[in-house]
Design a protein around this motif. Structure first.
Motif, PDB file in Angstrom:
ATOM      1  N   THR A 237      38.893  45.929  40.097  1.00  0.00           N
ATOM      2  CA  THR A 237      39.416  45.740  41.449  1.00  0.00           C
ATOM      3  C   THR A 237      40.924  45.525  41.430  1.00  0.00           C
ATOM      4  N   VAL A 238      41.395  44.730  40.482  1.00  0.00           N
ATOM      5  CA  VAL A 238      42.821  44.382  40.456  1.00  0.00           C
ATOM      6  C   VAL A 238      43.654  45.469  39.795  1.00  0.00           C
ATOM      7  N   PHE A 239      43.191  46.000  38.663  1.00  0.00           N
ATOM      8  CA  PHE A 239      44.034  46.902  37.872  1.00  0.00           C
ATOM      9  C   PHE A 239      43.470  48.308  37.706  1.00  0.00           C
ATOM     10  N   GLY A 240      42.297  48.587  38.282  1.00  0.00           N
ATOM     11  CA  GLY A 240      41.732  49.923  38.137  1.00  0.00           C
ATOM     12  C   GLY A 240      41.444  50.242  36.681  1.00  0.00           C
ATOM     13  N   ASP A 241      41.974  51.361  36.215  1.00  0.00           N
ATOM     14  CA  ASP A 241      41.749  51.786  34.826  1.00  0.00           C
ATOM     15  C   ASP A 241      42.819  51.272  33.871  1.00  0.00           C
ATOM     16  N   GLU A 242      43.793  50.537  34.401  1.00  0.00           N
ATOM     17  CA  GLU A 242      44.858  50.014  33.547  1.00  0.00           C
ATOM     18  C   GLU A 242      44.370  48.794  32.767  1.00  0.00           C
ATOM     19  N   ASP A 243      45.059  48.496  31.666  1.00  0.00           N
ATOM     20  CA  ASP A 243      44.715  47.328  30.857  1.00  0.00           C
ATOM     21  C   ASP A 243      45.058  46.039  31.592  1.00  0.00           C
ATOM     22  N   PHE A 244      44.242  45.018  31.364  1.00  0.00           N
ATOM     23  CA  PHE A 244      44.484  43.716  31.974  1.00  0.00           C
ATOM     24  C   PHE A 244      45.619  43.027  31.202  1.00  0.00           C
ATOM     25  N   PRO A 245      46.689  42.571  31.884  1.00  0.00           N
ATOM     26  CA  PRO A 245      47.809  41.916  31.177  1.00  0.00           C
ATOM     27  C   PRO A 245      47.325  40.677  30.417  1.00  0.00           C
ATOM     28  N   LEU A 246      47.721  40.561  29.179  1.00  0.00           N
ATOM     29  CA  LEU A 246      47.253  39.461  28.330  1.00  0.00           C
ATOM     30  C   LEU A 246      47.656  38.106  28.873  1.00  0.00           C
ATOM     31  N   HIS A 247      48.873  38.004  29.454  1.00  0.00           N
ATOM     32  CA  HIS A 247      49.353  36.694  29.913  1.00  0.00           C
ATOM     33  C   HIS A 247      48.591  36.198  31.145  1.00  0.00           C
ATOM     34  N   LEU A 248      47.800  37.096  31.794  1.00  0.00           N
ATOM     35  CA  LEU A 248      47.030  36.697  32.970  1.00  0.00           C
ATOM     36  C   LEU A 248      45.532  36.593  32.686  1.00  0.00           C
ATOM     37  N   GLU A 249      45.128  36.902  31.469  1.00  0.00           N
ATOM     38  CA  GLU A 249      43.704  36.981  31.176  1.00  0.00           C
ATOM     39  C   GLU A 249      43.006  35.625  31.288  1.00  0.00           C
ATOM     40  N   GLU A 250      43.602  34.594  30.744  1.00  0.00           N
ATOM     41  CA  GLU A 250      42.966  33.274  30.763  1.00  0.00           C
ATOM     42  C   GLU A 250      42.828  32.744  32.182  1.00  0.00           C
ATOM     43  N   ILE A 251      43.912  32.803  32.951  1.00  0.00           N
ATOM     44  CA  ILE A 251      43.850  32.305  34.328  1.00  0.00           C
ATOM     45  C   ILE A 251      42.952  33.213  35.170  1.00  0.00           C
ATOM     46  N   GLY A 252      42.925  34.518  34.837  1.00  0.00           N
ATOM     47  CA  GLY A 252      42.057  35.454  35.547  1.00  0.00           C
ATOM     48  C   GLY A 252      40.594  35.091  35.393  1.00  0.00           C
ATOM     49  N   LYS A 253      40.193  34.688  34.185  1.00  0.00           N
ATOM     50  CA  LYS A 253      38.795  34.322  33.960  1.00  0.00           C
ATOM     51  C   LYS A 253      38.431  33.036  34.690  1.00  0.00           C
ATOM     52  N   LYS A 254      39.399  32.129  34.828  1.00  0.00           N
ATOM     53  CA  LYS A 254      39.136  30.923  35.614  1.00  0.00           C
ATOM     54  C   LYS A 254      38.910  31.276  37.088  1.00  0.00           C
ATOM     55  N   ILE A 255      39.718  32.207  37.597  1.00  0.00           N
ATOM     56  CA  ILE A 255      39.578  32.631  38.992  1.00  0.00           C
ATOM     57  C   ILE A 255      38.212  33.292  39.207  1.00  0.00           C
ATOM     58  N   VAL A 256      37.820  34.155  38.270  1.00  0.00           N
ATOM     59  CA  VAL A 256      36.524  34.833  38.380  1.00  0.00           C
ATOM     60  C   VAL A 256      35.386  33.821  38.356  1.00  0.00           C
ATOM     61  N   GLY A 257      35.522  32.799  37.533  1.00  0.00           N
ATOM     62  CA  GLY A 257      34.487  31.773  37.456  1.00  0.00           C
ATOM     63  C   GLY A 257      34.273  31.068  38.776  1.00  0.00           C
ATOM     64  N   LYS A 258      35.345  30.896  39.554  1.00  0.00           N
ATOM     65  CA  LYS A 258      35.243  30.227  40.853  1.00  0.00           C
ATOM     66  C   LYS A 258      34.515  31.098  41.884  1.00  0.00           C
ATOM     67  N   CYS A 259      34.434  32.402  41.631  1.00  0.00           N
ATOM     68  CA  CYS A 259      33.732  33.298  42.563  1.00  0.00           C
ATOM     69  C   CYS A 259      32.224  33.243  42.374  1.00  0.00           C
ATOM     70  N   LYS A 260      31.763  32.597  41.319  1.00  0.00           N
ATOM     71  CA  LYS A 260      30.335  32.336  41.087  1.00  0.00           C
ATOM     72  C   LYS A 260      29.450  33.577  41.130  1.00  0.00           C
TER      73      LYS A 260
END
Length: 774
Positions: A237-260
């Motif tokens: 949804t955020v990046f399409g087929d592009e790679d997920f930026p490494l510096h945002l990966e940890e905080i990104g997983k926390k955000i996803v966790g809040k979506c339950k």
């Protein structure tokens, strides 16, 4: 927060919205002044895929992103097995789960699945909703399966006709989306016959007890996504087929966790972040906001997660999003209508060198990209024609609108302070008594009135009204009084039989959109005073005979100019001549109909070539005027969409003119004849063409293609081409072609097309395009 504090906040929000609207009005006026001042100073080949099936199909386009389905492969296989295996008797298959979990997405993927298209002879989709209408549902299904557009039949007659049609056509698949009550199925079940042919009915519902009432064993329950699939959906949804930026990966997983694990929350929050700055600080800010609501009650949790996306909308998009709540639940919202209403309400921020239509399209795209508005139907050339809102997102829109007193919905919203509302919405099933009682205390300072009900109140005292949209005339108000509301910018409604638009319409000097449908047998005549309304941009007349007569301006007024007019639809026997061309120099959409041959107007269509900004033309020639009108027709090079209807004309000469149009993307021919019984398209013709439709040109036997013609064709739709012997083999070599749909065409044409598909499949390994045969 105390009640008093909440009241202060509410007043501040209302004041803020009012200030925003007033500021927009000032900006618009300043831009007009600026424009006038400036004018014064100037004066001193894509990949190909799909399959061969016998079924219906919905339009698709690469111009609009596909709805992603992640993490439900096993559920999809389970559903496919229930559809194509097991008992031969008609099966009801409920898909259950909470709002936003993906029930409709799964059903849509199944509906469009190649195996399903091949297995079922008939497919239809309809949305039920909480406020269901059985007659409307039956009408929609009948239209989809048979093409029958009859709107005058009773509920019982529609059902009987549908049942007879389904009985004659073997296996069917019907999807009833968003069902809330078993009563609606009880009222319709007889019309979906069970003849042990493997037919299926899929029902999506939030109510597990409803699924139990429908069937004991076939229910499919949707579950939340696990961490892996949640992360996959979020990343796409955020990046399409592009790679997920490494510096945002940890905080990104926390955000996803809040979506339950709720797909809707993931794509909405993902849509927010996709449009935001890619900094660690901003993403941490979003995560903190999500953390603050993690302990909310379960019923409110998801709305508060979605609200975060609303809170971070740009200020200019918030009124557009809130306004979506004025439409009915699960309503298919016509995008053209929506954008004109946004303009009327003053929501668009003026941008130099951009039209209001362009700005509105950009706003819509932003809301679609953020997954707050869903694309429902696409046009033939990939444009968005209809949109919808997910129920939960609509609930959010309603909730925020209520807080800000953005509009007042009769029978639903805060009766307290109703007499101060600026926008009034009357839902579809509101009784006459409810409307009458509410109007006694309603503010006459309201600026917008959206009525979905059959009852329209008296509006004479609403002199500040700028937007008026009504569905039906019910006899409950004086129509003439409507045309005395001098501040109207947008007027759309249906009126009684024999109604004549009064000459007082010229008092509506601010009106930019006029849509009038009159019931009756004979078409009426618009008042000549309409030529005094220089602000008009969009004019549409309908019923009966699909339009009205539009008189010429009075003698002595030959200098009348309608420079703002861009859309003119539903005009009968339009007197298009040199003077008329000068009056409407900026027309972009024109829909005209000729019923009687008037000799002095036979050559009028030759003046079309002078309308240098015309992009869309619909022209119908009825029996009484034969084909002489079209023989003189000349087209402007600006034309992009063309629909021609004629019973007796010969197409060959006309098509020679059409074939050279450089920008034409869509062509529809209805009836007419080929005197030579053949049509040859040569190299270089139809250079921009994407969609070709021919209906009832029954005497065309031979069709040939030479060289690289039709290089951009994507969709071909032929109906009642009963004499066509075979398809040209070159059709298989058009790299852009996505689908061919045949309805009631000759068997030899169908056989030849299947052969072309097989030959191309042998050469390429994949079917070249999708073929639908009805």
């Amino acid at each position: 927060m105390s009640f008093a504090a909440e009241e202060v906040n509410s007043r501040e929000e209302v004041s803020c919205i009012d200030f925003y609207e007033d500021l927009q009005q000032v900006i618009e006026e300043m831009n007009v002044i600026k424009k006038e001042a400036m004018e014064t100073s100037v004066e001193a080949q894509p990949q190909r895929k799909v399959s061969l099936t016998l079924a219906g199909s919905s339009t698709s386009s690469s111009n609009v992103k596909e709805i992603m389905m992640v993490g439900f492969d096993d559920v999809q296989l389970q559903l496919l097995d229930k559809l194509t295996g097991g008992n031969r008797n008609r099966q009801i298959i409920p898909i259950t789960g909470m709002g936003g979990i993906g029930k409709t997405t799964l059903a849509r993927h199944i509906f469009e699945h190649a195996l399903v298209k091949e297995y079922f002879d008939i497919r239809a989709w309809t949305t039920i909703s909480q406020t269901y209408n059985v007659r409307e549902t039956l009408s929609q299904v009948l239209h989809q399966v048979s093409g029958d557009l009859r709107s005058d039949l009773s509920e019982e007659d529609l059902g009987v006709k549908l049942r007879k049609y389904l009985l004659s056509r073997s296996k069917y698949l019907i999807i009833l989306d968003d069902m809330w009550s078993v009563e609606v199925w009880d009222k319709m079940r007889f019309f979906f016959p069970d003849y042990n042919d493997g037919s299926r009915v899929i029902v999506t519902t939030r109510l597990s007890n409803l699924a139990t009432e429908l069937t004991n064993s076939n229910s499919i329950g949707m579950r939340f996504l696990d961490d892996v699939f949640s992360w996959s959906l979020f990343s796409k949804t955020v990046f399409g087929d592009e790679d997920f930026p490494l510096h945002l990966e940890e905080i990104g997983k926390k955000i996803v966790g809040k979506c339950k694990g709720l797909p809707l929350s993931i794509v909405v929050i993902g849509g927010l972040l996709a449009k935001s700055e890619l900094t660690l600080e901003y993403w941490e800010h979003i995560e903190e906001n999500l953390s603050s609501i993690v302990n909310s009650e379960n019923d409110e949790y998801w709305l508060r997660v979605l609200k975060l996306s609303y809170d971070h909308l740009p200020a200019y998009l918030k009124p557009c999003f809130l306004y979506m709540g004025v439409f009915e639940e699960d309503e298919e919202i016509r995008v053209v209508e929506l954008m004109r209403l946004w303009v009327s309400e003053g929501f668009l921020k003026p941008i130099i060198n951009k039209s209001s239509k362009t700005i509105a399209k950009e706003y819509l795209k932003e809301l679609v990209d953020r997954n707050l508005i869903l694309v429902h139907k696409l046009g033939a050339v990939g444009n968005i024609k209809y949109c919808k809102m997910h129920d939960l997102v609509r609930d959010l829109s309603f909730q925020e609108a209520e807080k800000q007193r953005f509009y007042y919905v009769l029978g639903q919203h805060y009766p307290r302070g109703a007499n101060r509302q600026r926008r009034i919405v009357i839902p579809r099933r509101t009784s006459h008594e409810t409307v009458r009682d509410a109007m006694e205390t309603m503010s006459t300072r309201a600026r917008s009135f959206i009525c979905h009900a059959d009852t329209v109140p008296e509006l004479l005292d609403f002199r500040f009204l700028r937007t008026l949209s009504t569905n039906k005339y019910s006899g409950g108000y004086s129509e003439e009084n409507v045309f005395q509301l001098v501040n109207l910018r947008y007027l759309s409604g249906e009126f009684r039989e024999g109604f004549q638009i009064p000459s007082s319409i010229s008092l509506l000097w601010n009106l930019h959109t006029l849509i009038v449908f009159c019931w009756g047998v004979e078409p009426t005549t618009a008042p000549v005073e309409i030529w005094k309304m220089h602000q008009l941009k969009h004019v549409e007349f309908g019923y009966p005979g699909y339009g009205m007569y539009l008189p010429d301006p009075r003698s002595g007024h030959s200098d009348v100019m309608m420079e703002n007019l861009e859309t003119l639809k539903g005009v009968i026997d339009f007197n298009l001549n040199e003077e008329m061309v000068k009056r409407i120099p900026n027309i972009k959409k024109l829909s005209i109909r000729y019923e009687d041959k008037v000799m002095e107007r036979v050559k009028c269509l030759s003046y079309l070539q002078c309308l240098s900004k015309l992009e869309s033309l619909t022209c119908s020639i009825e029996d009484g005027s034969d084909g002489e009108y079209l023989q003189s027709i000349s087209f402007p090079h600006s034309l992009k969409k063309l629909y021609l209807r004629c019973i007796n004309c010969h197409w060959e000469e006309i098509l020679e003119k059409i074939a050279s149009l450089p920008l034409l993307e869509k062509l529809q021919l209805f009836r007419g004849r080929f005197a030579t019984r053949s049509w040859e398209i040569v190299e270089g013709q139809f250079p921009s063409h994407k969609y070709l439709s021919m209906y009832g040109c029954g005497d065309m036997e031979c069709w040939t293609l030479e060289g690289s013609c039709l290089p951009r064709l994507e969709q071909l739709h032929l109906t009642l081409m009963t004499e066509l012997e075979e398809f040209p083999s070159e059709i298989g070599e058009i790299a852009t072609l996505k689908s061919i749909q045949l309805e009631y065409c000759s068997e030899s044409a169908v056989v030849s097309l299947k052969k072309i598909v097989e030959e191309q499949e042998e050469l390429q390994g994949d079917p070249p395009f999708h073929v639908i045969v009805n």
